[in-house]
Scaffold this active site. Structure first.
Site, PDB file in Angstrom:
ATOM      1  N   TYR A  83       0.836  -1.212   0.000  1.00 43.70           N
ATOM      2  CA  TYR A  83       0.000   0.000   0.000  1.00 43.70           C
ATOM      3  C   TYR A  83       0.869   1.260   0.000  1.00 43.70           C
ATOM      4  O   TYR A  83       0.904   1.994  -0.956  1.00 43.70           O
ATOM      5  CB  TYR A  83      -0.949  -0.016   1.194  1.00 43.70           C
ATOM      6  CG  TYR A  83      -1.951   1.113   1.173  1.00 43.70           C
ATOM      7  CD1 TYR A  83      -3.062   1.039   0.345  1.00 43.70           C
ATOM      8  CD2 TYR A  83      -1.789   2.239   1.964  1.00 43.70           C
ATOM      9  CE1 TYR A  83      -3.994   2.075   0.302  1.00 43.70           C
ATOM     10  CE2 TYR A  83      -2.717   3.275   1.939  1.00 43.70           C
ATOM     11  CZ  TYR A  83      -3.808   3.193   1.110  1.00 43.70           C
ATOM     12  OH  TYR A  83      -4.721   4.214   1.067  1.00 43.70           O
ATOM     13  N   SER A 124      -6.378   1.217  -4.470  1.00 40.85           N
ATOM     14  CA  SER A 124      -6.540   2.620  -4.102  1.00 40.85           C
ATOM     15  C   SER A 124      -5.190   3.338  -4.207  1.00 40.85           C
ATOM     16  O   SER A 124      -4.627   3.407  -5.299  1.00 40.85           O
ATOM     17  CB  SER A 124      -7.150   2.727  -2.699  1.00 40.85           C
ATOM     18  OG  SER A 124      -7.632   4.015  -2.458  1.00 40.85           O
ATOM     19  N   ASP A 135     -17.799   3.647  -7.594  1.00 40.26           N
ATOM     20  CA  ASP A 135     -16.691   4.114  -6.751  1.00 40.26           C
ATOM     21  C   ASP A 135     -16.690   5.641  -6.756  1.00 40.26           C
ATOM     22  O   ASP A 135     -16.267   6.273  -7.717  1.00 40.26           O
ATOM     23  CB  ASP A 135     -15.360   3.576  -7.260  1.00 40.26           C
ATOM     24  CG  ASP A 135     -14.218   3.811  -6.276  1.00 40.26           C
ATOM     25  OD1 ASP A 135     -14.374   4.671  -5.380  1.00 40.26           O
ATOM     26  OD2 ASP A 135     -13.177   3.148  -6.403  1.00 40.26           O
ATOM     27  N   HIS A 171     -15.866   1.437  -3.747  1.00 43.74           N
ATOM     28  CA  HIS A 171     -14.418   1.387  -3.541  1.00 43.74           C
ATOM     29  C   HIS A 171     -13.967   0.076  -2.905  1.00 43.74           C
ATOM     30  O   HIS A 171     -12.778  -0.182  -2.801  1.00 43.74           O
ATOM     31  CB  HIS A 171     -13.989   2.573  -2.676  1.00 43.74           C
ATOM     32  CG  HIS A 171     -12.536   2.886  -2.749  1.00 43.74           C
ATOM     33  ND1 HIS A 171     -11.893   3.185  -3.927  1.00 43.74           N
ATOM     34  CD2 HIS A 171     -11.582   2.931  -1.793  1.00 43.74           C
ATOM     35  CE1 HIS A 171     -10.618   3.419  -3.694  1.00 43.74           C
ATOM     36  NE2 HIS A 171     -10.392   3.264  -2.403  1.00 43.74           N
TER      37      HIS A 171
END
Length: 707
Positions: free
Chosen positions: A481, A561, A644, A679
């Site tokens: 991430y 993301s 989203d 999302h």
């Protein structure tokens, strides 16, 4: 070559279903739709930047909808040809089909908990009285026929007699709030609409505080900017249109506003921020009629929350002058920073805290794994919580009068298990253990440390079946991430069993930009240091290859993301690094991300193209959409969703269109667009299983791995 031969035999009509969008018969592996290009250009500090796929930003346009339909037909036709895709999906259904529980909580005379019998679309909320059988309190599976309307919040009054729950339709961040009388589950008053990024803070049984934005007046409800948050008070029995504005609006414009009450309901606590990092802190003494809202911290430089109080003594969790966080106390009569006193001082480990049974639980991260200490309210250490292994413990919260609480523990090889914890003795006992088809004794996780490009030491946990041969031929998923101070700690994944039981490897590095080593680690991966994040990730892949865990031909990279941005940037900088890439719901256009929904709030991490010429050039250099050029890219499946409204699908649309144009090799470039989803949160079990089956099938197939 087998894949190419297979795809060349598919008729165009099968793939595109007669779509009006033009079709191509180029030498590329797949007959992608020919995506039209426009002459849109922006100028930043004298530099002209073409944006040929700008039209895909309009999610309402018919040509965008037609493009989505055509791309999905190509994607699903490709996936349908993978001979073992259905077998993977069926295996996942078997693995998923076990009873799952959430940790219980007491509200009034009832104990509430969530349960999923196995393959239910959404978990059901049950409640139980001592000595009686559980009963259904709330069944989100009844919210919609297809299971895509989900429960996204449930908050009770202090006495447990009223409950407010939030629902999300199709994965949207916009929520509805419905109030129930707990005794008979009857609806009280009207449903609140258009609530976004909000908790529910009850004030007695009279009403509650909540936050939202004005709905965008022009343009798409999906992608329109949501600029300023507002805190309202809703009195039960009155219309939402008469709700009182408490904070925000023209007088105090803020992008994010949160509110909650201390457990004794004496203080209203308000946090206000303009980005995802740093907040102002305010309190209001509700025990005093007509009291004013008092500012405690007047800048956005650090994070602060009130975690508890005893009378007027406030307990504040903060990283002011303490990048790894600390707990301080102060009297509410004089709450300014100069009066703060350390209760739990900063240590070398990043800290989060929770409270329960009039105790403070300090949850530390030691190289991204949990260490939990119990303190009394005077800051005296009482217990070190004995955890069942190295992993992640969470959930140490309860009301002040409770004598026990519940927490969960998990790791990459330890299915998430609920423990009951006796606060006085510090003893833990297993409360609910999942009956998942996984034998932890056959697998192992080990943590390694590797050096990034600039010499920084970065941790990574690698999980695999015991006895694996390090010959470079193991299919490996590298997931990360690296942003917004988010810490990736060990967590069990049912989906990953498919990889591990077939000799695969799952690796997770803790990149800079995350919070694993506190705010210093976070800030080492933001704005004009963002390249550190990409370098850390690339170095993780190179470590796995160098040490023969895998090789380029058996490596897949994945992230969602901000992690989708990570994958997009890695692909453009090192297209030779891996065989397969999964950029999910990613932020791909770094010059325009701040123009949509709440994207402007991400500027603390990213900076914006308008900040300065230097910042623009930095973003333009790594922005995945702009950094693409003709090259031999890995097999790629971009994933996004039509609802989203956090990272709008236009990011993925534009990136996929340009990647299909620039792909010079024979590897496929697909975009999988989920419908009635957002999302990620709230997806039905069937949606999740289908997505995971497609992911593993695509990965194994493009690596040439038999399943």
């Amino acid at each position: 070559m087998l894949m190419k031969a297979l795809m060349m035999c598919l008729p165009l009509a099968t793939l595109l279903g007669g779509s009006a969008i033009a079709q191509t018969t180029t030498m590329k592996t797949l007959p992608y739709p020919v995506t039209k290009k426009v002459d849109t250009v922006n100028t930043y500090f004298g530099t002209t930047v073409p944006d040929p796929y700008r039209w895909l930003e309009d999610d309402r346009a018919e040509d965008t909808k037609a493009w989505v339909q055509a791309e999905n037909k190509v994607t699903h036709a490709y996936l349908d040809q993978i001979p073992y895709r259905d077998a993977i999906r069926k295996r996942l259904e078997v693995l998923w089909n076990y009873e799952k529980f959430g940790a219980p909580q007491k509200q009034g005379e009832w104990t509430y908990f969530s349960r999923n019998s196995g393959l239910q679309s959404q978990s059901v909320i049950y409640r139980q009285k001592e000595g009686q059988e559980p009963e259904v309190f709330l069944d989100p599976n009844q919210f919609s026929k297809d299971g895509t309307t989900s429960l996204q919040g449930l908050d009770f009054t202090k006495d447990g007699s009223l409950a407010a729950y939030q629902i999300s339709e199709g994965g949207s961040d916009w929520r509805k709030v419905i109030i129930l009388k707990a005794s008979d589950k009857s609806v009280v008053g009207d449903t609140l609409l258009d609530v976004k990024f909000s908790g529910i803070a009850w004030k007695g049984n009279d009403g509650f505080y909540y936050s939202s934005y004005d709905k965008p007046k022009a343009g798409s409800q999906l992608s329109g900017m949501t600029q300023y948050h507002k805190l309202y008070y809703h009195k039960l029995g009155t219309s939402q249109s008469t709700d009182k504005l408490i904070f925000g609006g023209e007088q105090t414009p803020r992008r994010y506003i949160g509110a909650y009450l201390t457990e004794d309901e004496r203080y209203l606590v308000i946090t206000a921020a303009n980005s995802t990092t740093g907040n102002e802190l305010y309190i209001q003494d509700l025990s005093q009629p007509n009291s004013t809202i008092v500012n405690v911290v007047a800048n956005f430089d650090n994070d602060h929350i009130v975690v508890d109080n005893i009378g007027s003594k406030l307990y504040i969790y903060t990283n002011l002058y303490a990048p790894n966080h600390r707990v301080v106390t102060v009297d509410a009569a004089n709450p300014g920073v100069t009066h703060w006193k350390d209760l739990i001082a900063q240590t070398k480990n990043a800290l989060t805290v929770s409270t329960g049974g009039q105790k403070i639980f300090a949850e530390y991260l030691q190289d991204a794994t949990s260490l939990v200490l119990q303190y009394n309210m005077d800051g005296k250490l009482e217990h070190t919580v004995a955890l069942p292994g190295v992993g992640t413990a969470a959930g140490f919260g309860a009301k002040k009068e409770e004598k026990e609480l519940y927490y969960t523990f998990t790791s990459y090889v330890y299915p998430s298990t609920i423990f009951k914890y006796d606060i006085a003795s510090g003893k833990s006992t297993v409360y609910k253990k999942p009956n998942v088809q996984f034998d932890p004794s056959l697998y192992e996780s080990k943590q390694v440390f590797y050096k990034s490009k600039d010499g920084t030491k970065v941790p990574m946990i690698i999980t695999y079946k015991k006895g694996i041969v390090l010959n470079g031929h193991n299919p490996t998923m590298l997931y990360a991430y690296g942003g917004f101070g988010v810490s990736l700690t060990p967590a069990f994944s049912t989906s990953n069993i498919v990889l591990l039981e077939h000799g695969g490897i799952y690796a997770v590095p803790n990149l800079r930009g995350g919070g694993e080593y506190g705010e210093t680690w976070h800030r080492a991966g933001i704005k004009m240091k963002k390249q550190n994040v990409f370098d850390d990730f690339i170095a993780a892949a190179e470590y796995l290859i160098e040490h023969k865990y895998t090789s380029k031909d058996y490596l897949a990279i994945s992230g969602g993301s901000n992690g989708g941005l990570l994958i997009g940037a890695t692909m453009t900088q090192r297209p030779d690094l891996c065989k397969v890439a999964f950029p999910a719901v990613g932020v791909m256009d770094m010059l325009r991300y701040n123009k949509f929904t709440a994207g402007a709030g991400w500027a603390y991490d990213y900076g914006t193209a308008e900040d300065s010429e230097q910042m623009f050039n930095y973003l333009y250099h790594y922005s995945p959409y702009h950094a693409l050029k003709p090259a031999d890219y890995p097999a790629t499946m971009v994933t996004t969703a039509d609802h989203d409204d956090r990272v709008v699908p236009a990011h993925s649309f534009k990136f996929a269109a340009r990647l299909q144009e620039d792909q010079q090799g024979q590897a496929p470039v697909l975009i999988r667009i989920e419908t009635n989803a957002g999302h990620g949160a709230g997806q039905s079990t069937a949606q999740v299983i289908n997505q995971q089956a497609d992911k593993w099938a695509f990965m194994f197939y493009n690596m040439g791995v038999a399943w």
